[in-house]
Design an enzyme around this catalytic site. Structure first.
Site, short mmCIF file in Angstrom:
data_model
loop_
_atom_site.label_atom_id
_atom_site.label_comp_id
_atom_site.label_asym_id
_atom_site.label_seq_id
_atom_site.Cartn_x
_atom_site.Cartn_y
_atom_site.Cartn_z
N ASP A 298 0.70 -1.04 -0.02
CA ASP A 298 -0.15 0.02 0.10
C ASP A 298 0.80 1.12 0.04
OD1 ASP A 298 -2.13 -1.51 0.08
OD2 ASP A 298 -2.79 -1.08 2.04
N LEU B 215 -11.06 8.51 -0.69
CA LEU B 215 -10.56 9.59 0.54
C LEU B 215 -9.11 9.76 0.12
CD1 LEU B 215 -11.77 8.00 3.81
CD2 LEU B 215 -12.56 9.96 2.78
N GLU C 281 -12.58 8.16 13.37
CA GLU C 281 -12.84 6.80 13.51
C GLU C 281 -12.03 5.88 12.71
OE1 GLU C 281 -17.16 5.19 12.65
OE2 GLU C 281 -16.35 5.82 10.60
N LYS D 28 -9.80 3.61 10.28
CA LYS D 28 -10.16 3.36 8.94
C LYS D 28 -10.17 1.73 8.68
CE LYS D 28 -8.38 4.86 4.53
NZ LYS D 28 -8.60 3.28 3.90
N ASP E 104 -9.76 -1.73 7.27
CA ASP E 104 -9.18 -2.15 5.85
C ASP E 104 -9.81 -3.19 5.30
OD1 ASP E 104 -7.38 -2.26 3.94
OD2 ASP E 104 -5.47 -3.30 5.08
N ARG F 127 -17.97 -1.07 -4.51
CA ARG F 127 -17.62 0.29 -4.97
C ARG F 127 -17.30 0.18 -6.49
NH1 ARG F 127 -13.12 4.15 -2.50
NH2 ARG F 127 -11.71 2.37 -3.56
N TYR G 248 -20.62 2.67 8.24
CA TYR G 248 -19.69 4.10 8.71
C TYR G 248 -20.37 5.43 7.84
CZ TYR G 248 -16.59 2.63 5.26
OH TYR G 248 -15.96 2.09 3.84
N LYS H 241 -13.64 13.04 9.85
CA LYS H 241 -14.88 13.59 9.01
C LYS H 241 -15.35 14.93 9.85
CE LYS H 241 -16.01 8.77 8.68
NZ LYS H 241 -17.07 7.70 8.57
N LYS I 149 -3.14 8.05 7.31
CA LYS I 149 -2.71 6.59 7.14
C LYS I 149 -1.61 6.25 8.34
CE LYS I 149 -4.42 4.62 3.43
NZ LYS I 149 -3.48 4.27 2.52
N CYS J 162 23.97 -28.53 15.87
CA CYS J 162 23.77 -27.24 16.63
C CYS J 162 25.06 -26.39 16.25
CB CYS J 162 23.59 -27.72 18.08
SG CYS J 162 23.85 -26.12 18.98
N CYS K 213 27.07 -25.95 19.84
CA CYS K 213 28.02 -27.11 20.70
C CYS K 213 28.19 -28.18 19.54
CB CYS K 213 27.08 -27.48 21.94
SG CYS K 213 25.62 -28.48 21.48
N CYS L 65 18.69 -29.27 19.15
CA CYS L 65 20.02 -29.59 19.59
C CYS L 65 20.02 -30.68 20.53
CB CYS L 65 20.84 -28.54 19.83
SG CYS L 65 22.01 -28.91 20.96
N CYS M 139 25.38 -28.09 26.03
CA CYS M 139 25.23 -26.79 25.00
C CYS M 139 25.29 -25.61 25.75
CB CYS M 139 23.94 -27.20 24.11
SG CYS M 139 23.71 -25.73 22.99
S1 IVH Z 1 -15.80 7.38 5.62
C1 IVH Z 1 -16.45 9.56 0.86
N1 IVH Z 1 -15.30 5.83 7.24
O1 IVH Z 1 -11.66 3.69 2.95
C2 IVH Z 1 -16.15 8.37 1.61
N2 IVH Z 1 -14.52 5.36 5.16
O2 IVH Z 1 -9.42 4.29 1.13
C3 IVH Z 1 -16.41 8.65 3.00
N3 IVH Z 1 -13.22 3.45 4.83
O3 IVH Z 1 -13.72 4.79 0.12
C4 IVH Z 1 -16.04 7.24 3.63
N4 IVH Z 1 -13.07 2.86 7.04
O4 IVH Z 1 -14.60 2.76 1.66
C5 IVH Z 1 -15.20 6.26 6.14
N5 IVH Z 1 -14.49 4.54 9.26
C6 IVH Z 1 -14.42 4.89 7.90
C7 IVH Z 1 -13.73 4.21 6.72
C8 IVH Z 1 -14.03 4.16 5.52
C9 IVH Z 1 -12.71 2.48 5.68
C10 IVH Z 1 -12.91 3.22 3.39
C11 IVH Z 1 -13.96 3.90 2.62
C12 IVH Z 1 -13.14 4.96 1.47
C13 IVH Z 1 -11.69 4.05 1.60
C14 IVH Z 1 -10.49 5.15 1.02
#
Ligand code: IVH
Length: 679
Positions: free
Chosen positions: A39, A89, A122, A124, A126, A145, A233, A297, A321, A413, A416, A431, A437
């Site tokens: 990433d 994002l 909040e 994020k 994965d 998406r 979310y 946000k 990140k 080993c 020893c 060993c 040893c």
């Molecule tokens: S809010 C406009 N909250 O991360 C999008 N997104 O890499 C608003 N994601 O596209 C999203 N955790 O799919 C939001 N707590 C969270 C999230 C989150 C993961 C994702 C989301 C976004 C992507 C961007």
């Protein structure tokens, strides 16, 4: 041609390469669930692209990755056009980027920079984002998406996820889209990869790819078998508003039965956001799902509306990140470490590299099978992964060095030179040197003074090694005679490099403090194979005193003790019958006051002698606390429900265990009732 034009030509060439590369990586990631780069490497490509676009906006076309999101939908699924685009994002990588984000928001809204704007923070998640559409309270469709405009119809698969409500309670708007992340819990991911391996199938690179791959199954029974989960979310299309703030959305989603990430924070200052970021980063290794950052946000939805979005991302949100936990580096050497029980562990010495904010120069290679399976060689370019404070590991070899040869695991080993044997069914080669040893002896001493054993302050691994090398400590009892010997020594410890009068005195103090020792700690410190803290406690409570244990020890009688099986019993007997160990024990008994086991007084109560299982989220105490309290009350706390279970303590969001308990007629206690009964 001017110099500037020349630069521009170069930039255009590089730009075209980046566009093609990013599209290719997008497709690998989104459509094939099989990324080739980390990433962090991907983010770096995007950053470079953005820099060129900022300098030369004329390069940007409709096809530019900065104008598109993700990848077009794959074949095999029908398409769903999102009623509202699913955005991506923008990224922040440090505090300054976060400050810039808030400044941009304020500038856009025309708010004075001193005015506070609440930001909702909040985790994020994965995973794989998706949009769930409810009409008249019923889940009618679900989509990935895709490219942000059009996604794949994964409705049937989504319906197999047990924490996604199929219906919304009365009062929900006629139309509402709930957006969130489908993820695979880490434990399920590990189990899935083990199963893939057993079948000879390729393992998934990470839980996110596994989740995405599991969602895009044409056969939904495969999805159902994968234990996917969902966090809500955000909202998409909606016939009526349900809240005024992001916080309000979260509360509504939770009330409707969705899982939401926890904890969150709402604050208007950057230091509050940074505190939250740090707090979550520390908690990250213990979460049972992957997160890759924090999303900030703007909390007020009316302000979100005003801020709108630019190209592929909203102006009202940003992803902060975490530092990359994966990196690529080169193996300089593979060394073999010898452990306390003689286990040979291969360790890779690496070209030092920063991973997750820490410089790493060594990584474990686990055992010889792992090396063969991944064909890891000296000189390889490898991917390393570090999660939290655990030892970094090598996940794969990316490239062999020219002329490299497969690594040959030694059969003797390295310390020893005794033969190193792998017993049938064991992945570990050991060993056979045992007491001759040096490596094993030093490791045993380190273990003897470690935290859960004698816990001697100031006597860490380095000190043990130093004293061993100088011949001062060869066996555990030597630790307790060291001070007396040192007094008449011509080279006393206080005169050694790195030591002084004070530090030597401190060490004597620390050692002398530990002459009184509980029997269970003493047994644990001996480092008997397969005897950890729990078994040591059981032995102590069974035999009460060391002399009783030593005189009455018997293999068959050991089997009567809970959780001790034949193999463990054999190891315990072998230890106490070994001549050298008898000498070690005699010498220790002379130096120490080993206290007899005293049972903790447990009051007879509701939980005495009962088998109890805890599930769901407790709100008034942690699970560890609840477990400790139950044990003090005389209960045995178990991890799984069976007909033998007496009570299930069900916290919030209890799931399958609760159902199972009900099926088996096990008495279920709420957290409040449980606390009531404890006191
Ligand atoms: S809010 C406009 N909250 O991360 C999008 N997104 O890499 C608003 N994601 O596209 C999203 N955790 O799919 C939001 N707590 C969270 C999230 C989150 C993961 C994702 C989301 C976004 C992507 C961007």
């Amino acid at each position: 041609m001017s110099l500037f034009d020349f630069d521009k030509d170069d930039a255009k060439t590089r730009y075209d390469v980046l566009v093609a590369d990013i599209h290719r990586h997008d497709a690998l990631y989104h459509r094939h669930d099989n990324p080739e780069i980390t990433d962090a490497a991907y983010d770096a490509l995007r950053r470079e692209l953005n820099e060129i676009e900022e300098k030369y906006p004329e390069f940007v076309t409709e096809n530019s990755p900065s104008r598109t999101v993700g990848a077009p939908v794959a074949d095999g699924f029908s398409k769903i056009t999102h009623a509202r685009a699913m955005l991506s994002l923008g990224n922040a990588f440090n505090e300054n980027d976060v400050i810039d984000f808030i400044d941009r928001v304020k500038r856009f809204l025309g708010t004075h920079s001193d005015n506070a704007i609440d930001i909702f923070a909040e985790q994020k998640i994965d995973g794989s984002s998706c949009s769930l559409r409810y009409e008249n309270g019923v889940l009618i469709s679900a989509a990935t998406r895709g490219d942000g405009q059009v996604g794949e119809d994964i409705t049937t698969n989504i319906k197999t996820i047990d924490n996604i409500p199929q219906k919304l309670p009365a009062g929900a708007p006629d139309v509402v889209e709930v957006r969130g992340e489908v993820y695979m819990p880490t434990a399920s991911f590990d189990a899935l990869n083990k199963a893939q391996d057993a079948k000879g199938d390729k393992p998934f690179a990470n839980p996110r790819n596994a989740a995405a791959g599991s969602l895009r199954q044409l056969d939904s029974s495969v999805t159902a078998s994968r234990n996917l989960k969902f966090f809500g979310y955000a909202l998409g299309d909606m016939s009526a508003p349900i809240a005024d703030t992001q916080m309000g959305i979260r509360e509504r989603l939770s009330a409707w039965g969705f899982s939401v990430p926890d904890p969150i924070a709402v604050t208007s200052d950057v230091s509050g956001l940074m505190d939250y970021y740090e707090r979550i980063m520390v908690a990250r290794p213990d979460l049972d799902y992957d997160i890759d950052g924090i999303v900030y946000k703007v909390n007020d939805l009316a302000l979100q509306e005003r801020l709108g979005f630019v190209s592929r991302a909203p102006r009202w949100a940003i992803a902060h990140k975490f530092p990359a936990e994966e990196a690529i580096t080169t193996i300089r050497e593979i060394i073999i470490q010898v452990g306390r029980t003689g286990a040979l562990t291969p360790v890779a010495e690496l070209e030092p590299i920063t991973v997750g904010g820490v410089v790493v120069s060594r990584a474990t290679l686990h055992n010889e099978d792992e090396i063969v399976r991944k064909d890891i060689r000296v000189g390889d370019k490898v991917k390393i992964k570090r999660a939290g404070d655990v030892i970094p590991k090598i996940t794969e070899s990316i490239e062999h060095m020219d002329g490299s040869v497969p690594f040959i695991f030694p059969d003797c080993c390295p310390v020893c030179d005794s033969e190193a044997i792998r017993e049938e069914g064991d992945v570990i080669r050991r060993c056979q040197g045992g007491l001759i040893c040096d490596a094993q002896a030093v490791e045993r001493l380190k273990y003897f003074v470690s935290k859960n054993a004698f816990d001697i302050e100031g006597m860490g691994d380095k000190v043990i090694k130093q004293f061993w090398d100088e011949g001062l400590i060869k066996s555990p009892a030597d630790i307790f005679t060291l001070e007396t010997r040192d007094k008449t020594s011509l080279t006393p410890i206080r005169n050694k490099e790195g030591w002084g009068e004070q530090s030597a005195d401190k060490l004597w103090d620390a050692i002398n403090k530990k002459r009184d020792v509980d029997l269970h700690r003493f047994i644990y410190a001996l480092g008997i194979r397969q005897v950890g803290q729990a078994t040591a406690k059981r032995l102590a409570s069974h035999y009460i005193s060391l002399s009783n244990l030593r005189t009455t020890l018997d293999h068959d009688a050991l089997l009567e003790i809970e959780d001790i099986g034949p193999a463990v019993a054999t190891d315990i007997c072998a230890f106490f019958h070994e001549a050298h160990n008898i000498d070690v024990l005699d010498a220790l008994v002379e130096q120490l006051n080993i206290k007899n086991f005293e049972a903790v007084q447990t009051q007879e109560g509701v939980f005495t002698g009962k088998v109890v299982v805890i599930t769901g989220t407790l709100t008034q105490m942690t699970r560890a606390e609840a477990k400790a309290k139950l044990e003090v009350a005389g209960a045995k706390v178990s991890g799984s429900i069976s007909a033998k279970t007496d009570y299930l303590i069900a916290g919030e969001k209890a799931g399958s265990k609760l159902k199972k308990a009900e099926d088996l007629n096990v008495t279920v206690l709420s957290e409040d009732v449980f606390i009531d009964k404890l006191t």
